[in-house]
Design a protein around this motif. Structure first.
Motif, PDB file in Angstrom:
ATOM      1  N   GLY A  35       0.218  -5.881 -15.478  1.00 37.00           N
ATOM      2  CA  GLY A  35       1.219  -4.845 -15.638  1.00 37.00           C
ATOM      3  C   GLY A  35       2.121  -5.052 -16.823  1.00 37.00           C
ATOM      4  N   TRP A  36       3.010  -4.076 -16.978  1.00 37.82           N
ATOM      5  CA  TRP A  36       3.998  -4.109 -18.050  1.00 37.82           C
ATOM      6  C   TRP A  36       5.385  -3.877 -17.454  1.00 37.82           C
ATOM      7  N   TYR A  37       6.331  -4.684 -17.906  1.00 37.47           N
ATOM      8  CA  TYR A  37       7.744  -4.518 -17.604  1.00 37.47           C
ATOM      9  C   TYR A  37       8.478  -4.339 -18.927  1.00 37.47           C
ATOM     10  N   ARG A  38       9.706  -3.882 -18.841  1.00 35.19           N
ATOM     11  CA  ARG A  38      10.527  -3.799 -20.041  1.00 35.19           C
ATOM     12  C   ARG A  38      11.970  -4.134 -19.703  1.00 35.19           C
ATOM     13  N   GLN A  39      12.674  -4.593 -20.729  1.00 39.26           N
ATOM     14  CA  GLN A  39      14.078  -4.930 -20.563  1.00 39.26           C
ATOM     15  C   GLN A  39      14.844  -4.474 -21.794  1.00 39.26           C
ATOM     16  N   LYS A  43      20.458  -4.485 -19.613  1.00 37.23           N
ATOM     17  CA  LYS A  43      19.852  -3.936 -18.393  1.00 37.23           C
ATOM     18  C   LYS A  43      18.889  -4.938 -17.779  1.00 37.23           C
ATOM     19  N   GLN A  44      18.579  -4.708 -16.516  1.00 37.92           N
ATOM     20  CA  GLN A  44      17.631  -5.568 -15.830  1.00 37.92           C
ATOM     21  C   GLN A  44      16.203  -5.219 -16.242  1.00 37.92           C
ATOM     22  N   ARG A  45      15.324  -6.219 -16.111  1.00 32.37           N
ATOM     23  CA  ARG A  45      13.915  -5.963 -16.373  1.00 32.37           C
ATOM     24  C   ARG A  45      13.379  -4.999 -15.313  1.00 32.37           C
ATOM     25  N   GLU A  46      12.601  -4.015 -15.750  1.00 29.03           N
ATOM     26  CA  GLU A  46      12.078  -3.015 -14.822  1.00 29.03           C
ATOM     27  C   GLU A  46      10.585  -2.820 -15.008  1.00 29.03           C
ATOM     28  N   LEU A  47       9.927  -2.452 -13.919  1.00 35.84           N
ATOM     29  CA  LEU A  47       8.499  -2.171 -13.977  1.00 35.84           C
ATOM     30  C   LEU A  47       8.248  -0.891 -14.760  1.00 35.84           C
ATOM     31  N   VAL A  48       7.279  -0.947 -15.663  1.00 37.36           N
ATOM     32  CA  VAL A  48       6.846   0.245 -16.393  1.00 37.36           C
ATOM     33  C   VAL A  48       5.560   0.785 -15.777  1.00 37.36           C
ATOM     34  N   ALA A  49       4.561  -0.088 -15.637  1.00 33.70           N
ATOM     35  CA  ALA A  49       3.268   0.326 -15.090  1.00 33.70           C
ATOM     36  C   ALA A  49       2.493  -0.894 -14.638  1.00 33.70           C
ATOM     37  N   GLY A  50       1.638  -0.694 -13.635  1.00 35.23           N
ATOM     38  CA  GLY A  50       0.784  -1.759 -13.139  1.00 35.23           C
ATOM     39  C   GLY A  50      -0.601  -1.227 -12.847  1.00 35.23           C
ATOM     40  N   ILE A  51      -1.588  -2.120 -12.862  1.00 39.44           N
ATOM     41  CA  ILE A  51      -2.966  -1.723 -12.584  1.00 39.44           C
ATOM     42  C   ILE A  51      -3.657  -2.860 -11.840  1.00 39.44           C
ATOM     43  N   THR A  52      -4.328  -2.498 -10.756  1.00 37.86           N
ATOM     44  CA  THR A  52      -5.022  -3.495  -9.952  1.00 37.86           C
ATOM     45  C   THR A  52      -6.396  -3.799 -10.556  1.00 37.86           C
ATOM     46  N   HIS A  53      -7.041  -4.826  -9.986  1.00 33.89           N
ATOM     47  CA  HIS A  53      -8.384  -5.165 -10.453  1.00 33.89           C
ATOM     48  C   HIS A  53      -9.336  -3.995 -10.228  1.00 33.89           C
ATOM     49  N   GLY A  54      -9.081  -3.209  -9.179  1.00 32.37           N
ATOM     50  CA  GLY A  54      -9.940  -2.069  -8.887  1.00 32.37           C
ATOM     51  C   GLY A  54      -9.610  -0.821  -9.680  1.00 32.37           C
ATOM     52  N   GLY A  55      -8.531  -0.866 -10.457  1.00 33.15           N
ATOM     53  CA  GLY A  55      -8.198   0.257 -11.315  1.00 33.15           C
ATOM     54  C   GLY A  55      -7.114   1.181 -10.794  1.00 33.15           C
ATOM     55  N   SER A  56      -6.533   0.875  -9.643  1.00 34.80           N
ATOM     56  CA  SER A  56      -5.421   1.696  -9.146  1.00 34.80           C
ATOM     57  C   SER A  56      -4.189   1.442 -10.005  1.00 34.80           C
ATOM     58  N   THR A  57      -3.469   2.520 -10.294  1.00 40.80           N
ATOM     59  CA  THR A  57      -2.321   2.417 -11.191  1.00 40.80           C
ATOM     60  C   THR A  57      -1.031   2.865 -10.510  1.00 40.80           C
ATOM     61  N   ASP A  58       0.063   2.375 -11.082  1.00 40.95           N
ATOM     62  CA  ASP A  58       1.397   2.730 -10.603  1.00 40.95           C
ATOM     63  C   ASP A  58       2.302   2.814 -11.823  1.00 40.95           C
ATOM     64  N   CYS A  95       4.222  -8.185 -20.708  1.00 41.72           N
ATOM     65  CA  CYS A  95       3.074  -8.014 -19.824  1.00 41.72           C
ATOM     66  C   CYS A  95       3.050  -9.157 -18.815  1.00 41.72           C
ATOM     67  N   ASN A  96       2.398  -8.918 -17.695  1.00 40.22           N
ATOM     68  CA  ASN A  96       2.221  -9.967 -16.708  1.00 40.22           C
ATOM     69  C   ASN A  96       0.843  -9.874 -16.081  1.00 40.22           C
ATOM     70  N   ALA A  97       0.436 -10.973 -15.493  1.00 39.55           N
ATOM     71  CA  ALA A  97      -0.866 -11.027 -14.830  1.00 39.55           C
ATOM     72  C   ALA A  97      -0.751 -11.931 -13.613  1.00 39.55           C
ATOM     73  N   ASP A  98      -1.235 -11.445 -12.481  1.00 38.41           N
ATOM     74  CA  ASP A  98      -1.327 -12.267 -11.273  1.00 38.41           C
ATOM     75  C   ASP A  98      -2.702 -12.939 -11.309  1.00 38.41           C
ATOM     76  N   ALA A  99      -2.707 -14.151 -11.812  1.00 37.76           N
ATOM     77  CA  ALA A  99      -3.971 -14.829 -12.113  1.00 37.76           C
ATOM     78  C   ALA A  99      -4.230 -15.984 -11.162  1.00 37.76           C
ATOM     79  N   GLN A 100      -5.506 -16.110 -10.797  1.00 38.81           N
ATOM     80  CA  GLN A 100      -5.965 -17.248 -10.017  1.00 38.81           C
ATOM     81  C   GLN A 100      -6.653 -18.212 -10.975  1.00 38.81           C
ATOM     82  N   VAL A 101      -6.192 -19.433 -10.973  1.00 38.90           N
ATOM     83  CA  VAL A 101      -6.754 -20.428 -11.878  1.00 38.90           C
ATOM     84  C   VAL A 101      -7.411 -21.535 -11.074  1.00 38.90           C
TER      85      VAL A 101
END
Length: 123
Positions: A35-39, A43-58, A95-101
């Protein structure tokens, strides 16, 4: 263990477009949501958009219909196409990523962040 490198920020006039990219690298086994956040200043950091591994977006309400998030999972890369930009979109975008390592025989999941890229929209 995971590095996120953003690119594509810059200065643009109101009504213009920019495309941000963010590539993840490292000992990545799997990436779930990206996803992407912005600050903006003061102001506080806020969510701009996110996308799952399956392609669902917010999307944040403020960018719906103007921004489009997408990803190329084969390249561990997420994109943010920003159209019809407004001065109020001016911010540092992260940008951010919820990653499994996989490291030393152990799987672990956490959220990783990029260093940020400046987007400035002039009126």
């Amino acid at each position: 263990q995971v590095q996120l490198v953003e690119s594509g920020g810059g200065l643009v006039q109101a009504g213009g477009s920019l495309r941000l990219s963010c590539a993840a690298s490292g000992n990545i086994f799997n990436i779930n949501t990206m996803g992407w956040y912005r600050q903006a200043p003061g102001k506080q950091r806020e969510l701009v958009a996110g996308i799952t591994h399956g392609g669902s977006t917010d999307y944040a309400d403020s960018v719906k219909g103007r921004f489009t998030i997408s990803r190329d999972s084969t390249k561990n890369t997420v994109y943010l196409q920003m159209d019809s930009l407004k001065p109020e979109d001016t911010a540092v975008y992260y940008c951010n990523a919820d990653a499994q390592v996989y490291y030393l025989g152990i799987y672990s999941t956490r959220r990783y962040w990029g260093q940020g890229t400046q987007v400035t929209v002039s009126s």
